[in-house]
Design an enzyme around this catalytic site. Structure first.
Site, PDB file in Angstrom:
ATOM      1  N   ASP A   1      23.609  76.447  27.675  1.00 50.99           N
ATOM      2  CA  ASP A   1      24.746  76.382  26.768  1.00 50.99           C
ATOM      3  C   ASP A   1      26.013  76.887  27.447  1.00 50.99           C
ATOM      4  OD1 ASP A   1      25.716  76.150  23.863  1.00 50.99           O
ATOM      5  OD2 ASP A   1      26.239  78.224  24.334  1.00 50.99           O
TER       6      ASP A   1
ATOM      7  N   GLU B   1      25.338  72.210  29.791  1.00 50.96           N
ATOM      8  CA  GLU B   1      26.395  71.774  28.878  1.00 50.96           C
ATOM      9  C   GLU B   1      27.733  72.223  29.444  1.00 50.96           C
ATOM     10  OE1 GLU B   1      27.910  72.364  24.276  1.00 50.96           O
ATOM     11  OE2 GLU B   1      27.320  74.066  25.500  1.00 50.96           O
TER      12      GLU B   1
END
Length: 541
Positions: free
Chosen positions: A201, A270
Site C-alpha cells: 500500500d 501501489e
C-alpha cells in the site's frame, strides 16, 4: 525455456474482508467468510486472492491503520483462521496475496506510543517529528490526502508528527535503519506463514524529504485527482517532497532481496505520484525491485479509447523491464460499472466488455469483488456513512463507502442478500440484491457467467498472458491492439460505446477467428462490425 512466472498475466481477485461474507453474525465480514466462499472464487478462474487488511487496528481507516502487524483483528478472526485460508486456497491452486501497509502505522501501535513520549526514548526517531515554526505553525506546507495539513501537534514531545493520510496514521521514518529492519521483519513473519506475495500500500510514501522542503503550488488546470477528490486541497500542490524520494529505491531492493529468499513470492506496489507511470517503471526496473507496479491511472473518469491507449502505451515505453498490473475498480474509487456508464445506468453488455478489455491488456489484472457481477456504486445516505473521508468532503465527494458495501450472495434474502444475518456495517445496495450471485448463477447469459466463460477461455491463451502489445490507431469509440508472442499474433478490438461501430483492418484475418460468447462481431472483407459494447478476437494469417 525459462519457467513461466505465475504472476505474469495473473488475474488477482481483491477481497475486501469486512464486506465479503459475515459468518459470526456481527455484520462484518471475516476470514472464515472468505474460506466459506473459496469455491465461488475458484469458479471465477482467478489465479490469486488479494486480501485487504485484516490486522489488529483501531479501524480509523478500516484496517489501513495497523496497531499490530503480526496479529489479526478479532473482527476478522485469528491466526488459525488465516492458516486455514492459505491451506484451502493452496489446495485449489489459488495464491494468497496480502496487503502490507508499510509507510505508516496506527497511532495506537506500540512503536508510536513509545515514540511520542519524549525525544530520548528508544523509538524517539522512529516517526517523522519536526519542531514548529517560530510562530507555532506546522513545519512546512505538506497536506494530508484526507484534508488539511499533514502535521499533527503532539504535546508530550512538543513537536509535530507527519501523517500523509489521517492524523491517526503517523508516518514512519525510513531514514532510520532500525525502522527499515523492523518493517522487513514484519513482512517476513507473513512469508513464513506461507503467503505468496504482497500488495504494498502507498509504497512510494515510505520516505520523505529529509530537509522538509515545501511542495510547490500546482496551477488550477493541472489539479487532476488520482484516487482523491479534485476539489481536495491536496490537489493544489506538486507532491515532490512528501513522497517518492530517491532513497526509496534502495528499500525496494531490500524488499526484493527478502522475497528472493522465498521463491515464487511477489511484490505488487501501489503507486500514486506526480508521474505514476514513470514511478511504476522505476520501481520495477533492474529485476531487483518490485515485481509489479499498480496505479490509479485507469481508475479515473476518462473513458475513451485515446486515454486508455495513451496511458498503456506510455507505460509500455517506460517500463522495459518490469511488469504492469491494471485495474478498473478497487476499494478506493467509484465502481467502474457506474463510473464509466451513462446516466449511472448499469449496462450488462458494457460490464462484460470491460472484463474482456482489462484482461486483454499486457500485464496482470486486479479485479475487485463484485466486478464479476457488474455491481455499480451503491447509494449510501449521509447518516449511514462510515468513511471519515466522505463525511469530511460531503456532499461534493461522498467518500469510499459506495464501493465498499457488502457482497450480495442471495437474491431471495430481501434484507442482507445473504451477506449476514444482522444489519451489516454498511447497507447492502438495493440495486445489488437483484443481481446477487444466486440470481446470476441461474442465468446462462449473466455478467457472472460471461466472466467465468471469458476467464476460462483466456487461461490457455499464452499470447494474452505474456505477449507484447501494439495499439492500432483507431477512431473513437473503438480501441484495438495486437498481442504477439512468438509467431502467434492476436487482434483484440473493443467498442467502448453502445452504438454499432466498424473497424477496417489492414492485415488479413483467418477465417477461424475466435469469437467470445456474448461479445459477438461480424467480419466481412476485413471490416469488423462491432455491436454496442462488443469485442472481437482474431488470429492473424
Amino acid at each position: 525455456m525459462a519457467q513461466k512466472q505465475w504472476y505474469k498475466g495473473a488475474v488477482i481477485y481483491q477481497v475486501y474482508p469486512r464486506s465479503f461474507q459475515d459468518t459470526n453474525g456481527d455484520g462484518i465480514g471475516d476470514i472464515k467468510g472468505i474460506i466459506d466462499r473459496i469455491d465461488y472464487i475458484k469458479s471465477l478462474g482467478v489465479d490469486a486472492i488479494w486480501v485487504s487488511p485484516f490486522f489488529k487496528s483501531p479501524m480509523k481507516d478500516f484496517g489501513y491503520d495497523i496497531s499490530d502487524y503480526r496479529d489479526i483483528d478479532p473482527l476478522f478472526g485469528n491466526l488459525d483462521d488465516f492458516d486455514e485460508l492459505i491451506a484451502q486456497a493452496h489446495q485449489r491452486d489459488i495464491k494468497i496475496i496480502i496487503d502490507q501497509v508499510l509507510s505508516h502505522t496506527s497511532d495506537q501501535h506500540q512503536w508510536f506510543l513509545d515514540s511520542r513520549e519524549d525525544k530520548t526514548n528508544d523509538k524517539a526517531d522512529w516517526y517523522v517529528w519536526a519542531d514548529a515554526k517560530p510562530d507555532g505553525t506546522q513545519p512546512n506546507n505538506w497536506l494530508s490526502i484526507f484534508g488539511g495539513p499533514a502535521w499533527q501537534w503532539e504535546p508530550r514531545r512538543g513537536q509535530y508528527y507527519l501523517h500523509n493520510f489521517f492524523a491517526e496514521q503517523p508516518d514512519l521514518n525510513f531514514h532510520n535503519p532500525e525502522v527499515r529492519k523492523a518493517v522487513l521483519d514484519n513482512v517476513e513473519f507473513w512469508l513464513k506463514k506461507g503467503v505468496d506475495g504482497f500488495r504494498l500500500d502507498a509504497i512510494n510514501f515510505c520516505y520523505h524529504d529529509a530537509q522538509l522542503r515545501d511542495n510547490p503550488a500546482k496551477p488550477p488546470e493541472k489539479r487532476q485527482g488520482r484516487g482523491f477528490s479534485e476539489d481536495n486541497p491536496y490537489a493544489f500542490q506538486y507532491h515532490y517532497y512528501n513522497n517518492t524520494q530517491p532513497e526509496n529505491l534502495s528499500f525496494m531492493q531490500d524488499i526484493r532481496a527478502l522475497l528472493n529468499k522465498y521463491p515464487g513470492t511477489v511484490a505488487l506496489g501501489e503507486i500514486s505520484s506526480e508521474d505514476s507511470l514513470a514511478t511504476m517503471a522505476e520501481y520495477t526496473s533492474g529485476g531487483d525491485k518490485l515485481h509489479m507496479g499498480y496505479s490509479f491511472e485507469l481508475l479515473t473518469n476518462d473513458y475513451s479509447a485515446e486515454y486508455i491507449r495513451t496511458t498503456v502505451s506510455t507505460l509500455e515505453q517506460r517500463m522495459t523491464e518490469g511488469w504492469p498490473c491494471w485495474a478498473f475498480s478497487n476499494h478506493d474509487v467509484e465502481r467502474v460499472a457506474s463510473r464509466w456508464s451513462k446516466d449511472n445506468t448499469i449496462n450488462p453488455q458494457q460490464c462484460k466488455m470491460l472484463t474482456a478489455l482489462l484482461a486483454s491488456l499486457r500485464g496482470s489484472v486486479c479485479m475487485y469483488q463484485g466486478e464479476e457481477l457488474g455491481l455499480g456504486e451503491a447509494e449510501v445516505e449521509f447518516e449511514d456513512l462510515q468513511d471519515p473521508y466522505g463525511i469530511t468532503f460531503w456532499p461534493n465527494f461522498k467518500g469510499r463507502d459506495g464501493c465498499r458495501t457488502p457482497m450480495p450472495w442471495d437474491a431471495t434474502d430481501p434484507e442482507q442478500a445473504g451477506f449476514s444475518t444482522v444489519k451489516p456495517w454498511l447497507p447492502v445496495g438495493d440495486a445489488h440484491k437483484a443481481v446477487a450471485v444466486s440470481a446470476q448463477d441461474q442465468d446462462k447469459d449473466s455478467i457472472l457467467n460471461a466472466y467465468r466463460e471469458f476467464m476460462a477461455w483466456r487461461k490457455d491463451k499464452d499470447v494474452l498472458l505474456e505477449g507484447d502489445i501494439e495499439f492500432l490507431n483507431t477512431q473513437e469509440p473503438v480501441l484495438a491492439f495486437y498481442r504477439t508472442l512468438g509467431d502467434v499474433k492476436m487482434l483484440c478490438a473493443f467498442n467502448l460505446s453502445a452504438d454499432t461501430s466498424e473497424l477496417t483492418l489492414s492485415d488479413p484475418v483467418s477465417s477461424q477467428h475466435t469469437e467470445i460468447s456474448h461479445h459477438t462481431a461480424d467480419l466481412n472483407n476485413n471490416t469488423v462490425t462491432l455491436p454496442g459494447f462488443g469485442c472481437f478476437y482474431a488470429t492473424l494469417n
